[in-house]
Design an enzyme around this catalytic site. Structure first.
Site, PDB file in Angstrom:
ATOM      1  N   ARG A 155       0.820  -1.215   0.000  1.00 57.69           N
ATOM      2  CA  ARG A 155       0.000   0.000   0.000  1.00 57.69           C
ATOM      3  C   ARG A 155       0.854   1.266   0.000  1.00 57.69           C
ATOM      4  O   ARG A 155       0.533   2.253   0.657  1.00 57.69           O
ATOM      5  CB  ARG A 155      -0.969   0.006   1.186  1.00 57.69           C
ATOM      6  CG  ARG A 155      -1.910  -1.190   1.226  1.00 57.69           C
ATOM      7  CD  ARG A 155      -2.789  -1.268  -0.026  1.00 57.69           C
ATOM      8  NE  ARG A 155      -3.640  -2.447   0.041  1.00 57.69           N
ATOM      9  CZ  ARG A 155      -3.339  -3.625  -0.510  1.00 57.69           C
ATOM     10  NH1 ARG A 155      -2.193  -3.766  -1.169  1.00 57.69           N
ATOM     11  NH2 ARG A 155      -4.162  -4.639  -0.430  1.00 57.69           N
TER      12      ARG A 155
ATOM     13  N   SER B 164     -11.417   0.341   2.158  1.00 61.11           N
ATOM     14  CA  SER B 164     -10.764  -0.015   3.416  1.00 61.11           C
ATOM     15  C   SER B 164     -10.285   1.238   4.149  1.00 61.11           C
ATOM     16  O   SER B 164      -9.683   2.128   3.547  1.00 61.11           O
ATOM     17  CB  SER B 164      -9.575  -0.934   3.154  1.00 61.11           C
ATOM     18  OG  SER B 164     -10.006  -2.162   2.612  1.00 61.11           O
TER      19      SER B 164
ATOM     20  N   GLU C  92      -5.459   3.763   5.488  1.00 58.52           N
ATOM     21  CA  GLU C  92      -5.228   3.445   4.077  1.00 58.52           C
ATOM     22  C   GLU C  92      -5.895   4.482   3.187  1.00 58.52           C
ATOM     23  O   GLU C  92      -5.378   4.817   2.128  1.00 58.52           O
ATOM     24  CB  GLU C  92      -5.768   2.050   3.758  1.00 58.52           C
ATOM     25  CG  GLU C  92      -5.552   1.602   2.319  1.00 58.52           C
ATOM     26  CD  GLU C  92      -5.921   0.151   2.099  1.00 58.52           C
ATOM     27  OE1 GLU C  92      -6.510  -0.150   1.050  1.00 58.52           O
ATOM     28  OE2 GLU C  92      -5.617  -0.689   2.976  1.00 58.52           O
TER      29      GLU C  92
END
Length: 292
Positions: A160, A209, A280
């Protein structure tokens, strides 16, 4: 080459919150994108980019920046041999359709990621054990000084994360795929999409998310659930009863509501597990979580 002023961003995000962009541009070519970025540099304006708005939380007061949404050829996709070529603003669903039609596999996991090719590069998007780094050949990155092509190593892709800096926008991405059949690609993509629908609130307004999964151990959603926060609500923002690492816009939520829910989840997880969750979702505007 137009730049609109005070464009509402709530309608450009999947959660449906946030204020206006001071300037808003929809470049359709690399040259147009470069001109907008050079204008921003010359005028001291910050630059933000939005794709499908599926991983964004925009400040309720708006964003004092040039917000860019890629269009035209920068939002299209086609196949060259075994290579899938996507504009940075092309939806993953469009890329998957092009790959399937050409009998190319390897991009099916993107069916579970409701975003764009360029957004995927910026966060090294992934799902079901695969990520952008696994299939990316290179990306054309544009900033105020021009354009350059970078491979996965130069992009510094990890979980990520990418090394892209503010003001750098992914205009085009090339993915290395593999021979398959349209039927096989369709079947595999349908399986992954069914898994996503079974575990995530795909029929609700969310930004995807909320927190990254910490290395090892429990995932963020499981820890938030174990803290008893499923269904927890502040204002119009609700911890999803289906998956605790999602926040639903249950009823005219504001970004402040979402941020408050995030702060409470982060506080409780730290208190119970001693883990500091990292968000995130990308923040646009002067947003930050309170310190623990």
């Amino acid at each position: 080459m137009q730049r609109e002023a005070n464009v509402a961003l709530a309608r450009h995000t999947t959660i449906g919150t946030g204020g206006p962009a001071r300037w808003f541009a929809r470049p359709e070519t690399v040259d147009e994108l470069h001109e907008h970025l050079r204008w921003a540099h010359d005028n001291g304006a910050a630059v933000e980019v939005i794709g499908l708005g599926s991983n964004l939380l925009v400040d309720d007061s708006g964003v004092d920046a040039l917000v860019v949404k890629l269009a035209g050829e920068l939002a299209s996709a086609h196949v060259e041999g075994e290579t899938l070529v996507m504009g940075g603003g092309a939806a993953n669903a469009v890329g998957l359709h092009r790959a399937r039609s050409a009998g190319l596999g390897g991009f099916e996991f993107a069916s579970a990621i409701p975003g764009t090719a360029g957004g995927g590069v910026r966060m090294n998007a992934g799902a079901y054990g695969r990520e952008w780094r696994d299939i990316l050949l290179d990306a054309l990155v544009v900033d105020a000084t021009g354009a350059r092509t970078l491979d996965a190593n130069a992009l510094d892709l990890s979980y990520r994360h990418s090394g892209l800096r503010p003001g750098e926008i992914v205009a085009r991405v090339r993915f290395r795929l593999e021979h398959s059949t349209p039927e096989s690609v369709k079947t595999r993509a349908a399986e992954l999409l069914a898994q996503r629908k079974a575990t995530q609130p795909t029929n609700k307004r969310t930004f995807g998310s909320v927190f990254k999964n910490p290395p090892g151990g429990l995932g963020a959603g499981r820890m938030i659930e174990d803290c008893g926060l499923k269904g927890h609500r502040i204002g119009g923002a609700l911890v999803s009863p289906r998956h605790a690492n999602f926040i639903e816009n249950a009823d005219l939520a504001t970004t402040a509501d979402c941020l408050a829910v995030m702060a409470e989840a982060r506080r409780r997880v730290h208190q119970q597990f001693g883990i500091e969750l990292e968000h995130e979702v990308q923040f646009l505007g002067p947003l930050e979580l309170p310190p623990l």
